[in-house]
Design an enzyme around this catalytic site. Structure first.
Site, PDB file in Angstrom:
ATOM      1  N   ASN A   1       0.898  -1.249  -0.018  1.00 28.07           N
ATOM      2  CA  ASN A   1       0.001  -0.097   0.049  1.00 28.07           C
ATOM      3  C   ASN A   1       0.870   1.181  -0.124  1.00 28.07           C
ATOM      4  OD1 ASN A   1      -1.875   1.735   0.485  1.00 28.07           O
ATOM      5  ND2 ASN A   1      -2.424   1.381   2.468  1.00 28.07           N
ATOM      6  N   TRP A   2       0.960   1.947  -1.165  1.00 29.66           N
ATOM      7  CA  TRP A   2       1.907   3.079  -1.300  1.00 29.66           C
ATOM      8  C   TRP A   2       1.275   4.295  -0.660  1.00 29.66           C
ATOM      9  CZ3 TRP A   2       4.313   2.981  -7.166  1.00 29.66           C
ATOM     10  CH2 TRP A   2       4.717   1.598  -7.281  1.00 29.66           C
ATOM     11  N   LYS A   3       0.083   4.351  -0.254  1.00 29.96           N
ATOM     12  CA  LYS A   3      -0.653   5.499   0.144  1.00 29.96           C
ATOM     13  C   LYS A   3      -0.114   6.718  -0.759  1.00 29.96           C
ATOM     14  CE  LYS A   3       0.268   3.632   4.897  1.00 29.96           C
ATOM     15  NZ  LYS A   3       0.040   3.620   6.284  1.00 29.96           N
TER      16      LYS A   3
ATOM     17  N   HIS B   1      -9.722   0.907   5.555  1.00 31.93           N
ATOM     18  CA  HIS B   1      -8.642   1.383   5.977  1.00 31.93           C
ATOM     19  C   HIS B   1      -8.767   2.279   7.083  1.00 31.93           C
ATOM     20  CE1 HIS B   1      -4.303   2.612   6.544  1.00 31.93           C
ATOM     21  NE2 HIS B   1      -3.893   1.390   5.955  1.00 31.93           N
TER      22      HIS B   1
ATOM     23  N   GLU C   1      -7.030   4.559   8.108  1.00 30.09           N
ATOM     24  CA  GLU C   1      -6.861   6.501   7.844  1.00 30.09           C
ATOM     25  C   GLU C   1      -8.130   6.636   7.026  1.00 30.09           C
ATOM     26  OE1 GLU C   1      -3.086   5.813   5.595  1.00 30.09           O
ATOM     27  OE2 GLU C   1      -2.056   4.987   7.375  1.00 30.09           O
TER      28      GLU C   1
ATOM     29  N   GLU D   1      -5.717  -5.207  10.930  1.00 34.32           N
ATOM     30  CA  GLU D   1      -4.591  -4.180  10.965  1.00 34.32           C
ATOM     31  C   GLU D   1      -4.908  -3.361  12.514  1.00 34.32           C
ATOM     32  OE1 GLU D   1      -2.744  -2.880   7.129  1.00 34.32           O
ATOM     33  OE2 GLU D   1      -4.424  -1.685   7.390  1.00 34.32           O
TER      34      GLU D   1
ATOM     35  N   GLY E   1       2.134   2.320  10.941  1.00 34.39           N
ATOM     36  CA  GLY E   1       3.018   3.233  10.705  1.00 34.39           C
ATOM     37  C   GLY E   1       3.796   3.480  11.936  1.00 34.39           C
TER      38      GLY E   1
ATOM     39  N   SER F   1       3.144  -2.238  10.537  1.00 35.28           N
ATOM     40  CA  SER F   1       4.635  -2.229  10.506  1.00 35.28           C
ATOM     41  C   SER F   1       5.389  -3.651  10.187  1.00 35.28           C
ATOM     42  CB  SER F   1       4.818  -1.866  12.020  1.00 35.28           C
ATOM     43  OG  SER F   1       4.710  -0.438  12.383  1.00 35.28           O
TER      44      SER F   1
ATOM     45  N   GLY G   1       2.696  -1.344   4.296  1.00 31.67           N
ATOM     46  CA  GLY G   1       2.777   0.291   3.979  1.00 31.67           C
ATOM     47  C   GLY G   1       4.036   0.541   3.829  1.00 31.67           C
TER      48      GLY G   1
HETATM   49  C1  PEP Z   1      -0.774   0.048   6.090  1.00 33.45           C
HETATM   50  O1  PEP Z   1      -0.967   1.337   5.578  1.00 33.45           O
HETATM   51  O2  PEP Z   1      -1.857  -0.491   5.807  1.00 33.45           O
HETATM   52  C2  PEP Z   1       0.060  -0.304   6.823  1.00 33.45           C
HETATM   53  C3  PEP Z   1       0.097  -1.461   7.473  1.00 33.45           C
HETATM   54  O3  PEP Z   1       1.259   0.658   6.980  1.00 33.45           O
HETATM   55  P1  PEP Z   1       2.515   0.445   7.573  1.00 33.45           P
HETATM   56  O4  PEP Z   1       3.125  -0.987   7.078  1.00 33.45           O
HETATM   57  O5  PEP Z   1       3.393   1.402   7.288  1.00 33.45           O
HETATM   58  O6  PEP Z   1       2.366   0.032   9.268  1.00 33.45           O
END
Ligand code: PEP
Length: 252
Positions: free
Chosen positions: A9-11, A96, A98, A169, A175, A214, A235
């Site tokens: 997931n490049w966000k 998600h 976010e 998640e 993050g 993470s 992410g």
């Molecule tokens: C995500 O954005 O779904 C995510 C898990 O991010 P990260 O791996 O940076 O924690």
């Protein structure tokens, strides 16, 4: 036998050059080897078509990070499932944390997105998970069950958990560099599978439940060894080709 899935997931990251270069490097790492999982990347919406071109001839698939519930018409700024399907997208991330938090998406909207994605034959990646406060108060299981049930309540229980990916998640792990331990994640993945089994045993056995939060090249392998963890939603670590490739390679 479930085939694990790793999604990057490049966000909100990247530009035209970065998209070209990152895909080129990921392909250099992965195209020539046999990987045992499905590999998917989710670049920002505006770069999806560029990514689709850069992926021609590769087994890597495309996901979108969001979608609208409407199909056509006066919905300024939105993108439909049909449009995403038209350019070759196969998966769509919905729910998600976010988007739940920053864009105030509620369970009803998420359920509508879920059905819109399924109706067009694409695969929703439904993100669920508890906040730090919810975990500390001991309500992780209740929160996860509620997030699943709110979809079931709106859509009915027939076959809605087939051709779906669940991403567990924990919000406190996204993050933050603070991943759930393999045991913590496994316990909740097992709970999610058992919960779905109450409605549909076959779907529960077949559904892919990824872990997200993470994940990196060091903690991935042990997470993937857990019996109910079917890959990862990644992410930050998906923005570096070598790290992302190491995560993919550690998936058995
Ligand atoms: C995500 O954005 O779904 C995510 C898990 O991010 P990260 O791996 O940076 O924690």
């Amino acid at each position: 036998m479930r085939k694990s899935i790793i999604i990057g997931n490049w966000k909100l990251n990247g530009n035209q050059n970065m998209v070209n270069e990152l895909i080129l490097k990921i392909r250099q790492e992965l195209d020539q080897i046999i990987v045992s999982c499905t590999v998917v990347i989710a670049p920002p919406m505006v770069y999806l078509e560029r990514a689709a071109h850069a992926l021609v001839g590769s087994n890597i698939l495309l996901a979108a990070q969001n979608v609208d519930i409407n199909t056509i018409g006066a919905f300024t700024g939105e993108t439909s499932v049909q449009m995403l399907k038209d350019i070759g997208v196969k998966y769509i991330i919905i729910g998600h944390s976010e988007r739940r938090t920053l864009h105030k998406e509620n369970d009803i909207l998420i359920a509508k997105k879920f059905i819109a994605v399924k109706e067009m034959g694409l695969i929703p990646i439904l993100c669920i998970g508890e906040t730090e406060a919810q975990r500390k108060s001991g309500s992780t299981y209740i929160v996860c069950a509620h997030q699943l049930d709110s979809i079931l309540k709106i859509l009915g229980t027939s076959d809605i958990f087939t051709d779906v990916v669940i991403a567990y998640e924990p919000v406190w792990a996204i993050g933050t560099g603070k991943s759930a331990t393999p045991k913590q994640a496994q316990d909740i993945h097992k709970f999610i599978r058992n919960h779905i089994a109450q409605y549909n045993i076959k779907a529960a056995q077949e559904i892919l439940i990824q872990y997200g939060g993470s994940v990196n090249s060091i903690n991935a392998a042990e997470l993937f060894m857990q019996p109910d963890i079917d890959g990862a939603l990644v992410g930050n670590a998906s923005l570096k080709a070598d790290t992302f490739a190491l995560i993919v390679k550690s998936c058995k």
